[in-house]
Design an enzyme around this catalytic site. Structure first.
Site, short mmCIF file in Angstrom:
data_model
loop_
_atom_site.label_atom_id
_atom_site.label_comp_id
_atom_site.label_asym_id
_atom_site.label_seq_id
_atom_site.Cartn_x
_atom_site.Cartn_y
_atom_site.Cartn_z
N SER A 126 21.04 4.99 28.51
CA SER A 126 21.43 5.72 27.12
C SER A 126 22.53 6.72 27.35
CB SER A 126 20.40 6.45 26.47
OG SER A 126 19.54 7.27 27.41
N GLU A 176 25.94 -1.09 36.73
CA GLU A 176 24.71 -1.42 36.11
C GLU A 176 24.16 -2.80 36.49
OE1 GLU A 176 21.33 -1.27 34.90
OE2 GLU A 176 22.18 0.58 34.88
N GLN A 182 13.40 3.19 25.54
CA GLN A 182 12.25 3.44 25.93
C GLN A 182 11.28 4.48 25.23
OE1 GLN A 182 12.44 4.72 30.34
NE2 GLN A 182 14.52 3.48 30.49
N CYS A 240 10.59 12.02 29.20
CA CYS A 240 9.73 11.94 28.01
C CYS A 240 8.33 12.72 28.17
CB CYS A 240 9.47 10.83 27.29
SG CYS A 240 8.88 10.87 25.77
N ASP A 255 18.55 11.86 32.62
CA ASP A 255 17.22 12.16 33.64
C ASP A 255 17.73 12.53 35.02
OD1 ASP A 255 16.02 11.40 31.65
OD2 ASP A 255 15.44 9.49 32.09
N LYS A 298 13.66 16.04 29.97
CA LYS A 298 14.53 14.99 30.17
C LYS A 298 14.04 14.00 29.19
CE LYS A 298 14.85 15.37 35.24
NZ LYS A 298 16.16 15.94 35.14
N THR A 299 14.70 14.01 27.86
CA THR A 299 14.57 13.07 26.68
C THR A 299 15.97 12.39 26.42
OG1 THR A 299 15.03 14.89 25.10
CG2 THR A 299 12.76 15.01 26.08
N CYS A 329 10.95 16.65 21.79
CA CYS A 329 9.84 15.98 22.11
C CYS A 329 9.17 15.51 20.84
CB CYS A 329 8.85 16.96 22.96
SG CYS A 329 9.59 17.15 24.56
#
Length: 409
Positions: free
Chosen positions: A25, A46, A54, A172, A309, A317-318, A352
Protein backbone atom coordinates in the site's frame (compact mmCIF):
# COMPACT_ATOMS: atom_id res chain seq x y z
CA UNK A 1 -4.11 1.03 -14.05
CA UNK A 2 -2.50 -1.23 -16.62
CA UNK A 3 -0.28 -4.27 -16.40
CA UNK A 4 3.35 -3.20 -16.65
CA UNK A 5 6.11 -4.87 -18.65
CA UNK A 6 7.41 -8.27 -17.64
CA UNK A 7 10.86 -8.49 -16.03
CA UNK A 8 12.39 -9.54 -19.34
CA UNK A 9 11.19 -6.26 -20.87
CA UNK A 10 12.21 -4.11 -17.91
CA UNK A 11 15.69 -2.58 -18.16
CA UNK A 12 17.45 -1.81 -14.89
CA UNK A 13 20.67 -0.36 -16.27
CA UNK A 14 21.43 3.33 -15.91
CA UNK A 15 20.38 5.64 -13.10
CA UNK A 16 16.68 5.83 -12.30
CA UNK A 17 15.06 9.07 -11.19
CA UNK A 18 13.04 7.49 -8.35
CA UNK A 19 13.29 3.95 -6.99
CA UNK A 20 10.46 2.71 -4.79
CA UNK A 21 11.23 -0.42 -2.77
CA UNK A 22 8.02 -2.29 -2.04
CA UNK A 23 4.77 -2.72 -3.94
CA UNK A 24 2.39 -2.77 -0.98
CA UNK A 25 0.00 0.00 0.00
CA UNK A 26 2.80 2.46 0.85
CA UNK A 27 4.92 1.97 -2.27
CA UNK A 28 2.01 1.92 -4.71
CA UNK A 29 0.40 5.01 -3.14
CA UNK A 30 3.57 7.08 -3.43
CA UNK A 31 4.31 5.88 -6.97
CA UNK A 32 0.76 6.80 -8.03
CA UNK A 33 1.00 10.24 -6.47
CA UNK A 34 4.38 10.92 -8.09
CA UNK A 35 2.98 9.96 -11.48
CA UNK A 36 0.00 12.26 -10.96
CA UNK A 37 2.49 15.03 -10.19
CA UNK A 38 4.17 14.41 -13.54
CA UNK A 39 7.28 12.58 -12.35
CA UNK A 40 8.68 10.12 -14.88
CA UNK A 41 11.31 7.39 -14.65
CA UNK A 42 9.87 5.75 -11.53
CA UNK A 43 10.97 2.17 -10.85
CA UNK A 44 9.10 -0.08 -8.42
CA UNK A 45 10.94 -3.06 -6.92
CA UNK A 46 8.50 -5.78 -5.84
CA UNK A 47 8.85 -9.57 -6.20
CA UNK A 48 5.25 -10.60 -5.47
CA UNK A 49 2.66 -11.32 -8.13
CA UNK A 50 -0.19 -10.67 -5.68
CA UNK A 51 -1.28 -7.50 -3.91
CA UNK A 52 -3.18 -8.10 -0.65
CA UNK A 53 -5.66 -5.89 1.18
CA UNK A 54 -4.57 -7.04 4.61
CA UNK A 55 -7.05 -5.12 6.84
CA UNK A 56 -9.77 -7.61 5.88
CA UNK A 57 -7.81 -10.66 7.06
CA UNK A 58 -9.29 -10.25 10.55
CA UNK A 59 -12.78 -10.54 9.07
CA UNK A 60 -11.64 -13.52 6.99
CA UNK A 61 -10.50 -15.19 10.21
CA UNK A 62 -13.80 -14.24 11.82
CA UNK A 63 -15.88 -15.74 9.02
CA UNK A 64 -17.13 -12.39 7.76
CA UNK A 65 -15.30 -12.04 4.44
CA UNK A 66 -13.93 -14.41 1.80
CA UNK A 67 -10.18 -14.41 1.26
CA UNK A 68 -10.66 -13.89 -2.47
CA UNK A 69 -11.89 -10.32 -1.89
CA UNK A 70 -8.54 -9.35 -0.36
CA UNK A 71 -6.28 -10.00 -3.34
CA UNK A 72 -5.61 -8.67 -6.82
CA UNK A 73 -2.77 -9.22 -9.30
CA UNK A 74 0.14 -6.94 -8.46
CA UNK A 75 0.36 -5.78 -12.05
CA UNK A 76 -3.20 -4.45 -11.91
CA UNK A 77 -2.39 -1.91 -9.16
CA UNK A 78 0.93 -0.59 -10.48
CA UNK A 79 0.38 2.90 -11.96
CA UNK A 80 0.71 3.42 -15.69
CA UNK A 81 4.19 4.57 -16.60
CA UNK A 82 5.86 2.99 -13.56
CA UNK A 83 8.55 0.43 -14.37
CA UNK A 84 8.07 -2.80 -12.42
CA UNK A 85 11.22 -4.73 -11.53
CA UNK A 86 9.95 -8.08 -10.30
CA UNK A 87 12.89 -8.81 -8.01
CA UNK A 88 13.60 -8.67 -4.30
CA UNK A 89 15.76 -5.90 -2.85
CA UNK A 90 18.52 -7.47 -0.74
CA UNK A 91 20.82 -4.54 0.11
CA UNK A 92 21.18 -0.79 -0.27
CA UNK A 93 24.29 1.35 -0.57
CA UNK A 94 23.15 4.82 0.44
CA UNK A 95 26.49 6.45 -0.40
CA UNK A 96 26.55 5.03 -3.93
CA UNK A 97 22.75 5.38 -4.26
CA UNK A 98 22.23 1.80 -5.41
CA UNK A 99 19.93 -1.07 -4.49
CA UNK A 100 21.18 -4.63 -4.95
CA UNK A 101 18.58 -7.07 -6.25
CA UNK A 102 18.14 -10.78 -5.59
CA UNK A 103 19.46 -11.70 -9.03
CA UNK A 104 22.71 -9.84 -8.40
CA UNK A 105 21.93 -6.71 -10.42
CA UNK A 106 22.38 -3.24 -8.97
CA UNK A 107 19.81 -0.52 -9.56
CA UNK A 108 21.08 3.05 -9.30
CA UNK A 109 18.74 5.83 -8.18
CA UNK A 110 18.64 9.56 -7.65
CA UNK A 111 15.92 9.36 -5.01
CA UNK A 112 14.81 6.38 -2.93
CA UNK A 113 11.48 5.63 -1.26
CA UNK A 114 11.71 2.79 1.26
CA UNK A 115 8.44 0.89 1.70
CA UNK A 116 9.30 -2.83 1.88
CA UNK A 117 6.90 -3.47 4.76
CA UNK A 118 7.41 -5.55 7.86
CA UNK A 119 8.79 -9.03 8.50
CA UNK A 120 6.96 -11.73 10.47
CA UNK A 121 9.49 -13.38 12.78
CA UNK A 122 7.87 -16.78 13.36
CA UNK A 123 11.12 -18.06 14.87
CA UNK A 124 11.02 -15.28 17.45
CA UNK A 125 8.98 -17.51 19.76
CA UNK A 126 10.43 -21.00 20.28
CA UNK A 127 8.12 -23.60 18.76
CA UNK A 128 5.79 -21.15 17.02
CA UNK A 129 7.13 -21.68 13.49
CA UNK A 130 6.58 -25.42 13.84
CA UNK A 131 3.10 -25.08 15.39
CA UNK A 132 1.38 -22.41 13.30
CA UNK A 133 -0.87 -23.77 10.59
CA UNK A 134 -1.06 -27.19 12.24
CA UNK A 135 -3.51 -28.82 14.63
CA UNK A 136 -5.33 -26.00 16.51
CA UNK A 137 -2.87 -23.14 15.93
CA UNK A 138 -3.56 -20.36 13.44
CA UNK A 139 -2.87 -16.70 12.71
CA UNK A 140 -4.70 -14.03 10.72
CA UNK A 141 -1.37 -12.42 9.84
CA UNK A 142 -0.91 -14.50 6.69
CA UNK A 143 -3.47 -15.28 3.98
CA UNK A 144 -2.78 -19.02 4.06
CA UNK A 145 -3.79 -19.24 7.73
CA UNK A 146 -6.62 -16.70 8.08
CA UNK A 147 -9.36 -19.02 6.68
CA UNK A 148 -8.08 -21.71 9.04
CA UNK A 149 -8.79 -19.43 12.01
CA UNK A 150 -12.48 -19.40 11.17
CA UNK A 151 -12.54 -23.18 10.77
CA UNK A 152 -11.08 -23.57 14.27
CA UNK A 153 -13.49 -21.06 15.78
CA UNK A 154 -16.50 -22.77 14.22
CA UNK A 155 -15.45 -26.20 15.51
CA UNK A 156 -14.74 -25.15 19.08
CA UNK A 157 -17.40 -25.93 21.68
CA UNK A 158 -15.40 -26.06 24.92
CA UNK A 159 -11.87 -25.72 26.28
CA UNK A 160 -9.31 -22.92 26.36
CA UNK A 161 -8.74 -20.39 23.57
CA UNK A 162 -5.67 -18.15 23.74
CA UNK A 163 -5.10 -15.02 21.66
CA UNK A 164 -1.62 -13.47 21.79
CA UNK A 165 0.02 -10.13 20.99
CA UNK A 166 3.82 -9.84 20.57
CA UNK A 167 5.96 -7.38 22.50
CA UNK A 168 7.32 -5.76 19.32
CA UNK A 169 5.83 -3.11 17.07
CA UNK A 170 3.43 -4.80 14.66
CA UNK A 171 1.19 -4.02 11.75
CA UNK A 172 -2.44 -3.38 12.65
CA UNK A 173 -1.91 -3.34 16.39
CA UNK A 174 -5.58 -3.95 17.15
CA UNK A 175 -5.81 -7.17 15.15
CA UNK A 176 -4.71 -9.53 17.97
CA UNK A 177 -7.64 -8.28 20.06
CA UNK A 178 -10.24 -8.07 17.30
CA UNK A 179 -10.21 -11.77 16.49
CA UNK A 180 -10.68 -12.57 20.20
CA UNK A 181 -13.85 -10.45 20.27
CA UNK A 182 -15.17 -11.91 17.01
CA UNK A 183 -14.60 -15.44 18.29
CA UNK A 184 -16.18 -14.75 21.68
CA UNK A 185 -19.22 -13.12 20.08
CA UNK A 186 -19.66 -16.14 17.79
CA UNK A 187 -19.40 -18.55 20.71
CA UNK A 188 -21.90 -16.47 22.68
CA UNK A 189 -24.38 -16.63 19.82
CA UNK A 190 -23.82 -20.39 19.62
CA UNK A 191 -24.47 -20.56 23.39
CA UNK A 192 -21.12 -22.23 24.10
CA UNK A 193 -19.14 -19.27 25.47
CA UNK A 194 -19.75 -20.30 29.08
CA UNK A 195 -17.79 -23.48 28.42
CA UNK A 196 -14.79 -21.74 26.86
CA UNK A 197 -11.99 -20.04 28.75
CA UNK A 198 -10.80 -17.12 26.63
CA UNK A 199 -7.38 -15.64 27.41
CA UNK A 200 -6.09 -12.47 25.75
CA UNK A 201 -2.36 -11.86 26.19
CA UNK A 202 -1.20 -8.24 25.85
CA UNK A 203 2.39 -7.07 26.55
CA UNK A 204 1.42 -3.49 27.40
CA UNK A 205 0.23 -2.09 30.74
CA UNK A 206 -3.16 -1.24 29.21
CA UNK A 207 -5.39 -2.68 26.52
CA UNK A 208 -4.89 0.33 24.25
CA UNK A 209 -2.43 3.20 24.24
CA UNK A 210 -5.19 5.87 24.31
CA UNK A 211 -6.84 5.65 27.74
CA UNK A 212 -10.38 6.52 26.62
CA UNK A 213 -10.46 3.60 24.13
CA UNK A 214 -8.69 1.36 26.59
CA UNK A 215 -11.55 1.85 29.05
CA UNK A 216 -14.09 0.87 26.41
CA UNK A 217 -12.12 -2.27 25.50
CA UNK A 218 -11.91 -3.27 29.15
CA UNK A 219 -15.72 -3.31 29.17
CA UNK A 220 -15.81 -5.29 25.92
CA UNK A 221 -13.49 -7.94 27.35
CA UNK A 222 -15.52 -8.10 30.56
CA UNK A 223 -18.73 -8.52 28.53
CA UNK A 224 -17.37 -11.72 27.05
CA UNK A 225 -15.69 -12.90 30.23
CA UNK A 226 -12.26 -12.68 28.60
CA UNK A 227 -9.29 -13.13 30.92
CA UNK A 228 -6.89 -10.34 30.01
CA UNK A 229 -3.21 -10.83 30.83
CA UNK A 230 -1.50 -7.43 30.71
CA UNK A 231 2.30 -6.99 30.69
CA UNK A 232 2.51 -10.58 29.47
CA UNK A 233 3.86 -12.33 26.41
CA UNK A 234 3.85 -15.80 24.89
CA UNK A 235 7.47 -16.95 25.06
CA UNK A 236 7.18 -20.58 23.95
CA UNK A 237 4.87 -23.06 22.23
CA UNK A 238 4.74 -26.84 22.32
CA UNK A 239 2.40 -27.72 19.48
CA UNK A 240 2.45 -31.44 20.12
CA UNK A 241 1.45 -31.01 23.76
CA UNK A 242 -0.93 -28.12 23.01
CA UNK A 243 0.80 -26.00 25.62
CA UNK A 244 2.30 -22.52 25.64
CA UNK A 245 4.44 -20.55 28.04
CA UNK A 246 3.31 -17.13 29.24
CA UNK A 247 5.84 -14.79 30.81
CA UNK A 248 4.55 -12.02 33.06
CA UNK A 249 7.01 -9.17 32.55
CA UNK A 250 5.80 -7.32 35.64
CA UNK A 251 7.32 -9.97 37.93
CA UNK A 252 9.19 -12.36 35.61
CA UNK A 253 7.03 -15.39 36.43
CA UNK A 254 6.29 -18.05 33.83
CA UNK A 255 3.16 -20.12 33.47
CA UNK A 256 2.36 -23.11 31.27
CA UNK A 257 -1.15 -23.06 29.84
CA UNK A 258 -2.85 -25.78 27.84
CA UNK A 259 -4.90 -24.62 24.87
CA UNK A 260 -7.56 -26.00 22.54
CA UNK A 261 -7.25 -23.06 20.13
CA UNK A 262 -4.32 -20.69 19.75
CA UNK A 263 -4.39 -17.57 17.62
CA UNK A 264 -0.77 -16.45 17.63
CA UNK A 265 0.69 -13.20 16.35
CA UNK A 266 4.46 -13.44 15.77
CA UNK A 267 7.07 -10.85 16.74
CA UNK A 268 7.76 -8.45 13.87
CA UNK A 269 10.66 -6.41 12.58
CA UNK A 270 12.13 -4.77 9.53
CA UNK A 271 13.27 -7.19 6.80
CA UNK A 272 16.71 -8.60 7.63
CA UNK A 273 18.42 -6.77 4.79
CA UNK A 274 16.99 -3.47 6.04
CA UNK A 275 18.27 -4.15 9.57
CA UNK A 276 21.77 -4.59 8.11
CA UNK A 277 21.57 -1.48 5.94
CA UNK A 278 22.93 2.02 6.62
CA UNK A 279 19.33 3.26 6.60
CA UNK A 280 18.34 1.39 9.77
CA UNK A 281 17.75 3.46 12.89
CA UNK A 282 20.30 2.54 15.56
CA UNK A 283 17.65 3.35 18.17
CA UNK A 284 15.30 0.68 16.79
CA UNK A 285 15.86 -2.86 18.16
CA UNK A 286 13.84 -4.15 15.22
CA UNK A 287 15.94 -2.34 12.61
CA UNK A 288 13.26 -0.04 11.20
CA UNK A 289 14.36 2.75 8.85
CA UNK A 290 15.33 6.05 10.45
CA UNK A 291 13.04 8.90 9.48
CA UNK A 292 12.18 12.37 10.69
CA UNK A 293 8.79 11.80 12.29
CA UNK A 294 7.27 14.83 10.58
CA UNK A 295 8.95 15.04 7.15
CA UNK A 296 9.65 11.26 6.79
CA UNK A 297 13.06 12.12 5.33
CA UNK A 298 16.09 10.07 6.39
CA UNK A 299 18.21 12.08 8.88
CA UNK A 300 21.51 11.30 7.13
CA UNK A 301 20.52 10.83 3.48
CA UNK A 302 18.47 13.69 2.07
CA UNK A 303 17.46 11.73 -1.04
CA UNK A 304 15.84 8.91 0.97
CA UNK A 305 12.32 8.85 2.39
CA UNK A 306 10.45 6.06 4.11
CA UNK A 307 6.87 5.34 5.10
CA UNK A 308 4.57 2.56 6.16
CA UNK A 309 5.46 -0.35 8.39
CA UNK A 310 9.24 -0.14 7.79
CA UNK A 311 9.58 3.45 9.01
CA UNK A 312 10.64 3.94 12.62
CA UNK A 313 7.85 6.31 13.62
CA UNK A 314 6.23 6.57 17.07
CA UNK A 315 2.75 5.70 15.84
CA UNK A 316 0.76 2.55 15.11
CA UNK A 317 1.60 0.80 11.85
CA UNK A 318 -1.69 0.84 9.92
CA UNK A 319 -3.01 1.36 6.42
CA UNK A 320 -4.68 4.54 7.62
CA UNK A 321 -1.29 5.89 8.69
CA UNK A 322 0.04 5.14 5.20
CA UNK A 323 -2.87 7.06 3.68
CA UNK A 324 -1.70 10.19 5.55
CA UNK A 325 2.02 9.54 5.10
CA UNK A 326 1.95 9.06 1.31
CA UNK A 327 0.95 12.67 0.48
CA UNK A 328 3.65 13.98 2.83
CA UNK A 329 6.38 11.80 1.32
CA UNK A 330 5.29 12.74 -2.20
CA UNK A 331 5.18 16.47 -1.51
CA UNK A 332 8.47 16.51 0.37
CA UNK A 333 10.21 14.41 -2.26
CA UNK A 334 9.05 16.88 -4.90
CA UNK A 335 10.40 19.70 -2.74
CA UNK A 336 13.83 18.04 -2.54
CA UNK A 337 13.80 17.32 -6.29
CA UNK A 338 13.29 21.03 -6.86
CA UNK A 339 16.02 22.14 -4.49
CA UNK A 340 13.72 23.10 -1.62
CA UNK A 341 13.63 21.82 1.98
CA UNK A 342 10.69 19.55 2.87
CA UNK A 343 7.64 21.68 3.61
CA UNK A 344 4.94 19.16 4.52
CA UNK A 345 4.46 17.54 7.92
CA UNK A 346 2.93 14.29 9.14
CA UNK A 347 1.29 14.60 12.56
CA UNK A 348 1.32 10.90 13.43
CA UNK A 349 -2.28 10.26 12.43
CA UNK A 350 -3.24 6.61 12.53
CA UNK A 351 -6.47 4.70 12.78
CA UNK A 352 -7.31 1.38 14.41
CA UNK A 353 -10.72 -0.02 13.42
CA UNK A 354 -11.46 -2.06 16.54
CA UNK A 355 -14.06 -4.71 15.74
CA UNK A 356 -15.71 -5.57 19.06
CA UNK A 357 -18.51 -7.86 17.86
CA UNK A 358 -19.75 -9.48 14.68
CA UNK A 359 -21.68 -6.29 13.89
CA UNK A 360 -20.01 -3.58 16.00
CA UNK A 361 -16.83 -1.54 15.77
CA UNK A 362 -14.94 1.35 17.36
CA UNK A 363 -12.92 3.63 15.09
CA UNK A 364 -9.90 4.78 17.10
CA UNK A 365 -8.14 7.67 15.34
CA UNK A 366 -5.34 9.61 17.01
CA UNK A 367 -2.04 11.44 16.44
CA UNK A 368 1.47 11.39 17.89
CA UNK A 369 0.24 13.02 21.09
CA UNK A 370 -2.56 10.42 21.43
CA UNK A 371 -5.15 13.10 20.84
CA UNK A 372 -8.36 11.73 19.21
CA UNK A 373 -8.63 12.93 15.60
CA UNK A 374 -12.06 11.64 14.48
CA UNK A 375 -12.98 11.68 10.80
CA UNK A 376 -16.63 11.81 11.84
CA UNK A 377 -16.59 14.47 14.60
CA UNK A 378 -20.36 14.43 15.10
CA UNK A 379 -20.26 10.77 16.16
CA UNK A 380 -19.07 9.65 19.56
CA UNK A 381 -15.81 7.78 18.73
CA UNK A 382 -15.98 5.81 21.99
CA UNK A 383 -19.26 4.10 21.16
CA UNK A 384 -19.45 0.75 19.37
CA UNK A 385 -21.42 1.16 16.16
CA UNK A 386 -22.91 -1.07 13.51
CA UNK A 387 -22.33 1.66 10.92
CA UNK A 388 -18.60 1.62 11.67
CA UNK A 389 -18.47 -2.16 11.17
CA UNK A 390 -20.25 -1.77 7.80
CA UNK A 391 -17.80 1.00 6.90
CA UNK A 392 -14.85 -1.33 7.52
CA UNK A 393 -16.38 -4.29 5.71
CA UNK A 394 -17.91 -2.57 2.71
CA UNK A 395 -16.70 1.04 2.61
CA UNK A 396 -12.96 0.89 3.17
CA UNK A 397 -12.03 -1.76 0.54
CA UNK A 398 -13.23 0.27 -2.48
CA UNK A 399 -11.66 3.39 -0.97
CA UNK A 400 -8.40 1.46 -0.80
CA UNK A 401 -8.47 -0.06 -4.30
CA UNK A 402 -9.94 2.92 -6.17
CA UNK A 403 -8.75 5.86 -4.12
CA UNK A 404 -5.64 5.25 -2.08
CA UNK A 405 -3.76 3.04 -4.55
CA UNK A 406 -4.54 5.37 -7.44
CA UNK A 407 -3.24 8.43 -5.58
CA UNK A 408 -6.66 10.08 -5.43
CA UNK A 409 -7.13 9.80 -1.64
Amino acid sequence: MATTPSPADTPISGRHRVAVVGGGSAGISVAARLRRAGVTDITLIEPSDTHWYQPLWTLVGGGQAPLSTTRRPEGSVIPDGVRWVRSRAVAVDAEASTVRLSGGDHLAYEYLVMAPGIQLDWNGVPGLAEAVGHDVVSSNYTPEYAPRTWDLIKRMRSGTAVFTHPATPLKCGGAPQKIAYLAADHWRKQKVLDGIRVILVIPDPAMFKVPAWSHVLEKVAARYGIEVRLRSEMTGVDGDARQLTLTDHSNGTRETIGYDLLHAVPPQSAPDWVKDSPLADSASPQGFVAADKHTLQHPHHDNVFSLGDVANLPTSKTGAAVRKQAPVVTANLLDVMNGRPPSHRYDGYTSCPLVTARDRMLLAEFDYDLNPTPSFPLLDPFKERRTMWAFKRYGLPPIYWRGMLTGRL
